[in-house]
Design an enzyme around this catalytic site. Sequence first.
Site, PDB file in Angstrom:
ATOM      1  N   ASP A 296       0.860  -1.179   0.000  1.00  9.19           N
ATOM      2  CA  ASP A 296       0.000   0.000   0.000  1.00  9.19           C
ATOM      3  C   ASP A 296       0.893   1.224   0.000  1.00  9.19           C
ATOM      4  OD1 ASP A 296      -2.397   1.484   0.156  1.00  9.19           O
ATOM      5  OD2 ASP A 296      -2.331   1.552   2.337  1.00  9.19           O
ATOM      6  N   HIS A 297       0.281   2.381  -0.175  1.00 11.01           N
ATOM      7  CA  HIS A 297       0.974   3.664   0.005  1.00 11.01           C
ATOM      8  C   HIS A 297       0.363   4.396   1.184  1.00 11.01           C
ATOM      9  CE1 HIS A 297       1.890   3.583  -4.576  1.00 11.01           C
ATOM     10  NE2 HIS A 297       2.919   3.117  -3.894  1.00 11.01           N
ATOM     11  N   LEU A 470      -4.956   4.654  -0.085  1.00  7.46           N
ATOM     12  CA  LEU A 470      -6.004   3.784  -0.649  1.00  7.46           C
ATOM     13  C   LEU A 470      -5.518   3.022  -1.874  1.00  7.46           C
ATOM     14  CD1 LEU A 470      -8.994   6.267  -0.275  1.00  7.46           C
ATOM     15  CD2 LEU A 470      -8.307   4.456   1.290  1.00  7.46           C
ATOM     16  N   HIS A 471      -4.318   2.437  -1.757  1.00  8.54           N
ATOM     17  CA  HIS A 471      -3.746   1.673  -2.861  1.00  8.54           C
ATOM     18  C   HIS A 471      -3.380   0.247  -2.443  1.00  8.54           C
ATOM     19  CE1 HIS A 471      -2.276   5.889  -4.334  1.00  8.54           C
ATOM     20  NE2 HIS A 471      -3.575   5.711  -4.537  1.00  8.54           N
ATOM     21  N   PRO A 472      -4.249  -0.502  -1.762  1.00 10.22           N
ATOM     22  CA  PRO A 472      -3.912  -1.882  -1.398  1.00 10.22           C
ATOM     23  C   PRO A 472      -3.734  -2.729  -2.654  1.00 10.22           C
ATOM     24  CG  PRO A 472      -6.255  -1.493  -1.065  1.00 10.22           C
ATOM     25  CD  PRO A 472      -5.634  -0.156  -1.383  1.00 10.22           C
TER      26      PRO A 472
END
Length: 552
Positions: A296-297, A470-472
């Site tokens: 994630d980020h 919100l980058h899983p």
Amino acid sequence: MTDRPYDYVIVGGGSAGCVLANRLSADPSTRVLVLEAGRPDSLWDVYIHMPAALSFPIGSALYDWRYESEPEPFMGGRRVSHARGKVLGGSSSINGMIFQRGNPLDFEKWGAEPGLEQWDYAHCLPYFKRMERCLEGANEYRGDGGPLVLERGPATYPVFSAFFEAVQQAGFPLTDDVNGFKQEGFARFDRNLHRARRVSAARAYLHPVLKRPNLDVVCRAHVTRVLFEGKRAIGVKYLKAGGFEHAYGGEVILCGGAINTPQILQLSGIGEPEHLRSVGVEVVHELPGVGENLQDHLEVYVQHACTKPISVAPALKWRNRPWVGFQWLFLRRGPGATNHFEAGGFVRSNEDVAYPNLMFHFLPLAIRYDGTQPAGGHGYQVHVGPMSSDVRGSVKITSASTHVHPALRFNYLSTEQDRREWVEAIRCARHILSQPAFAEYDAGEISPGPHVETDEEILEWVARDAETALHPSCSCRMGVDEMSVVDPRTMRVHGLDGLRVVDASVMPHVTNGNIYAPVMMVAEKAADLIRGATPMPPRHVSFHRHESVPSS
């Protein structure tokens, strides 16, 4: 349904699922079913379609699955909220509408792994171009005939001009297009919005083909498990209107994303056997990589108060919202017609990295992603965070019930590299915002504030204040080793027939930027692999590579 009427059962009507529904149903002899657990994306739903309303769905049970992490040990034990779209279009219906492919070297990194030779930049570029209708025009890097319309941010607020001047004063370059030849630098951003409305995957790919007689889309259909005959997937079981139903097909394609896809696999008996048995799930197939390699980020907001009344702040006042809505609905302009993430860029935080490892979004407002903001007044901010962290986490079910969210462990800030790059990120953001170009606007740093200065204080603040970007991704990664889950040549789950995965979970490494664009590209490429179509030929183009200057 016992006669198996569908050729493909697609589980999830999100970003990847919408692409596959369009491409696979283009063959009229092929029957396609899409099962989406969320509700339809009504054309009259302002919170979905008004770009500036993007903060409202976040945290709302009507739009958001409202996941949260387990207590993060390096962030003071706090849980980090993770919004995921609970509506047709998935997270593309609630995201920030920022379109970033990632750096070409991200895909060179993919292609360098065993078995992923066909996923390098040359092989991915044609699929990026196929999906785009870039209003800035086509060239050897960009497409203009695809279903996904992209508008470049206007960035006309005065603080945007100050931002672009400041980054140059800080020693960073501008670039023409972060999705073109050179990602490194700062520019106006592409957004998936058009004529003042969000262009979600559902609106771009699914709605234009809904009348195809060979395509069925069922919303509020919550898939609970994949059904098997031996090692072959034959369909799914799902909950609809309080009762269980079954859908059968020649193939099942999971498109639930990096959280839901490993959850469904594990609930269906696919994963690490000891873990599955511990939660009461019968083992169907041993595959220890399911749910591992989660990436994630993380990001923070470095915020400044503004001395002049030139930010977007007045539009948020309740007394002004009716006028903002009127302008958007009838005139297609005004503060409601943009996502406000109109510019930003990518830089390297140190000379040890080959390409940018920090991402910046600039916003002419001091506000959090969920719409909360510090006390009153005008302001501006940059969102910043490392893009290439070596942190890895996991997704694991804790119950045999599909209604119990899985345990998400991201392990943010757990590595030396991650912590070092976080300090570099904050210092870099402050360096930019302290440049003379901002002098006439700068009323002082609001967050984190001047009391946060040392490396230790910065890391303590990040641990307290950071949010997910919100980058899983990457939790069912492609590959050919024993910890991989998906065959990169077919998108099939290793060791099983009739079951494929196409979504963010198959990415081997998270890309440098927002992940909506690469997920859509993966789905476009996967559609050809699934149909057995001749792949688009690779496009070998040059792209920017940083050349280190030798020390004297």
